[in-house]
Design an enzyme around this catalytic site. Structure first.
Site, mmCIF file in Angstrom:
data_model
loop_
_atom_site.group_PDB
_atom_site.id
_atom_site.type_symbol
_atom_site.label_atom_id
_atom_site.label_comp_id
_atom_site.label_asym_id
_atom_site.label_seq_id
_atom_site.Cartn_x
_atom_site.Cartn_y
_atom_site.Cartn_z
ATOM 1 C CE1 TYR A 1 -4.200 6.158 -0.884
ATOM 2 C CE2 TYR A 1 -3.636 6.786 1.437
ATOM 3 C CZ TYR A 1 -3.720 5.874 0.533
ATOM 4 O OH TYR A 1 -3.381 4.502 0.678
ATOM 5 C CE1 TYR B 1 -3.306 0.370 1.899
ATOM 6 C CE2 TYR B 1 -5.313 0.316 3.242
ATOM 7 C CZ TYR B 1 -4.171 1.005 3.013
ATOM 8 O OH TYR B 1 -3.821 1.943 3.507
ATOM 9 C CG ASP C 1 -6.873 -6.505 7.221
ATOM 10 O OD1 ASP C 1 -7.430 -6.073 8.063
ATOM 11 O OD2 ASP C 1 -5.942 -5.824 6.731
ATOM 12 C CE LYS D 1 -10.688 1.577 6.530
ATOM 13 N NZ LYS D 1 -9.876 0.808 5.820
HETATM 14 C C1 LIG Z 1 -8.013 0.518 6.033
HETATM 15 C C2 LIG Z 1 -7.351 -0.837 5.936
HETATM 16 C C3 LIG Z 1 -6.392 -1.078 6.793
HETATM 17 C C4 LIG Z 1 -5.752 0.104 7.391
HETATM 18 O O1 LIG Z 1 -6.287 0.792 8.435
HETATM 19 P P1 LIG Z 1 -5.926 2.300 8.925
HETATM 20 O O2 LIG Z 1 -6.673 2.743 10.082
HETATM 21 O O3 LIG Z 1 -6.324 3.015 7.496
HETATM 22 O O4 LIG Z 1 -4.417 2.234 9.175
HETATM 23 C C5 LIG Z 1 -5.831 -2.181 7.182
HETATM 24 N N1 LIG Z 1 -6.493 -3.025 6.383
HETATM 25 C C6 LIG Z 1 -7.440 -3.002 5.506
HETATM 26 C C7 LIG Z 1 -8.338 -4.299 4.821
HETATM 27 C C8 LIG Z 1 -8.149 -1.794 5.301
HETATM 28 O O5 LIG Z 1 -9.272 -1.822 4.565
#
Ligand SMILES: *Cc1c(COP(=O)(O)O)cnc(C)c1O
Length: 421
Positions: free
Chosen positions: A15, A142, A234, A263
């Site tokens: 990025y 996303y 997600d 995360k």
């Molecule tokens: C950050 C994120 C991802 C991707 O996770 P990475 O570990 O960065 O590949 C997927 N879904 C959501 C909602 C996110 O915020």
């Protein structure tokens, strides 16, 4: 040569616009909600190091558990083998998720957690000889940077070079009073093609901390369920307390079929991904036929060290002190929102739990690439605060251990920026 000079010789950062990039900030140490650079300058990590850190940096308890695990078992293949931390983490996590979540599938980051979820859904139908292959997703979604995750994410400048290669997705607006009827109608009209609906529950992080109401998500989920469309929540970003409850799905009564985590899962210490699902999804793969197998496995699937970090993070997450901290940040954010919401330079303020986002007035220019973003970023960096605006949107989502003093300092610098920028 300095660390930064050496970096600039060999590293390609994510990025980062290459030609105009500022040199990276050399961070050598972290403690609590703060990071320190080579010269000892302190930075408050107001973005939890890309949204992953929940208990603070270099947490001694997580460090101890990880160190213990490293001397016991650092890694083992997870196809045909198992180990205690993976089993215990799955048991403990499933116990606090919606009660229909029965099985845990490991991977190693958020994008792979969503890839796995998508593949589970597509193959769920395929294994039953059913040709549902279309996916429903939100316009500004996303879900990650790998190809499948990118395909179900909103089309943007980030996906543009690949758009022609991304599979077909039906994109819908966030649900609200005015459009929930037409969204339901659309779902019904293409239900026989729809394999699943993937969504970020309540807060769309990367698109600018866009928020929508739990009741409309609930209605949409109920409708998808009625039409046989599988539901993927997600929670890679929203999981583990961000929205004020343990999981964003704790704000709704409908239960997703699949949930994705990463995360905050390890407290932000190690890379780990997890996709959980219902018994019914698992059963669709249960067969003597080899072709019904979910052929998806990463070298570091369920890495024991990552799992031990997640277990340690879970211990801390379930402490009453953590719940109190989440509550404290949520209340502080609410008060700050009230204070600045009518400021002429603030277009909107929105908040869900520990996440607060402010949209800066820009007149007509709201592009991600507009210069306001860079000015704000450097203004706060100079003031010792890591805030990473998404275009003209500033957001704060700190580790839960942030002190009131540091939190108030961030608020006061935002107020000062409103005067000076
Ligand atoms: C950050 C994120 C991802 C991707 O996770 P990475 O570990 O960065 O590949 C997927 N879904 C959501 C909602 C996110 O915020």
């Amino acid at each position: 040569m300095s660390l930064v000079e050496r970096d600039l010789k060999v590293i390609w950062h994510p990025y980062t616009q290459m030609q105009t990039a500022q040199p990276p900030v050399p961070i050598v140490r972290g403690e609590g909600a703060c990071l320190y650079d080579e010269d000892g300058k302190k930075y408050i990590d107001a973005v939890s190091s890309w949204w992953v850190n929940i208990h603070g940096h270099a947490h001694p308890y997580i460090a101890k558990k990880v160190a213990e695990q490293l001397t016991k078992l650092e890694h083992v293949i997870f196809a045909g083998f198992t180990h205690p931390t993976a089993v215990e983490l799955a048991e403990r996590l499933l116990a606090i998720l919606p009660d229909n979540q029965q099985k845990a599938f490991y991977s190693d980051n958020g994008s792979t957690a969503t890839e796995v979820a998508i593949k589970m859904c597509l193959q769920y139908w395929n294994n039953q000889g059913n040709q549902r292959t279309k996916i429903l997703a939100f316009k500004n979604a996303y879900h990650g940077d790998t190809f499948g995750a990118m395909a179900v994410s909103g089309r943007s400048a980030f996906t543009a070079p690949f758009d022609s290669l991304l599979f077909e997705v039906e994109f819908i607006d966030l649900p609200e009073e005015n459009n929930i009827g037409s969204i339901k109608y659309l779902v019904s009209s293409i239900k026989n093609e729809l394999a699943c609906f993937i969504f970020e529950p309540l807060v769309q992080g990367a698109s600018g901390m866009l928020m929508y109401e739990a009741r409309y998500l609930n209605q949409l989920m109920a409708h998808c369920r009625k039409e046989g469309v599988l539901l993927i929540a997600d929670e890679v970003f929203t999981g583990f307390g961000r929205t004020g409850k343990r999981f964003a799905c704790d704000h709704i009564t409908e239960q997703p079929d699949i949930m994705c985590f990463s995360k905050g899962l390890t407290g932000g210490t190690m890379a780990l991904g997890l996709t959980t699902c219902t018994q019914a999804i698992f059963d669709a793969f249960l067969s003597d036929d080899k072709l019904k197998t979910l052929f998806h496995g990463h070298s570091f699937t369920a890495n024991p060290v990552a799992c031990s970090a997640a277990l340690a993070s879970m211990d801390l997450f379930l402490e009453t002190e953590t719940t109190a901290n989440i509550q404290r940040i949520t209340e502080a954010h609410s008060q700050f929102a009230l204070k600045i919401k009518d400021h002429p330079k603030i277009k909107t303020v929105r908040q869900t739990g520990t996440i607060i986002a402010m949209e800066w007035e820009t007149g007509n220019n709201t592009s991600y690439f507009n210069s306001l973003r860079d000015r704000l970023y450097h203004y706060f960096l100079d003031a010792g605060i890591i805030l990473r605006p998404l275009g003209n949107i500033i957001y704060i989502l700190p580790p839960y251990c942030i002190t009131n003093a540091d939190l108030n300092y961030i608020y006061s610098k935002i107020e000062q920026a409103l005067k000076e920028i």
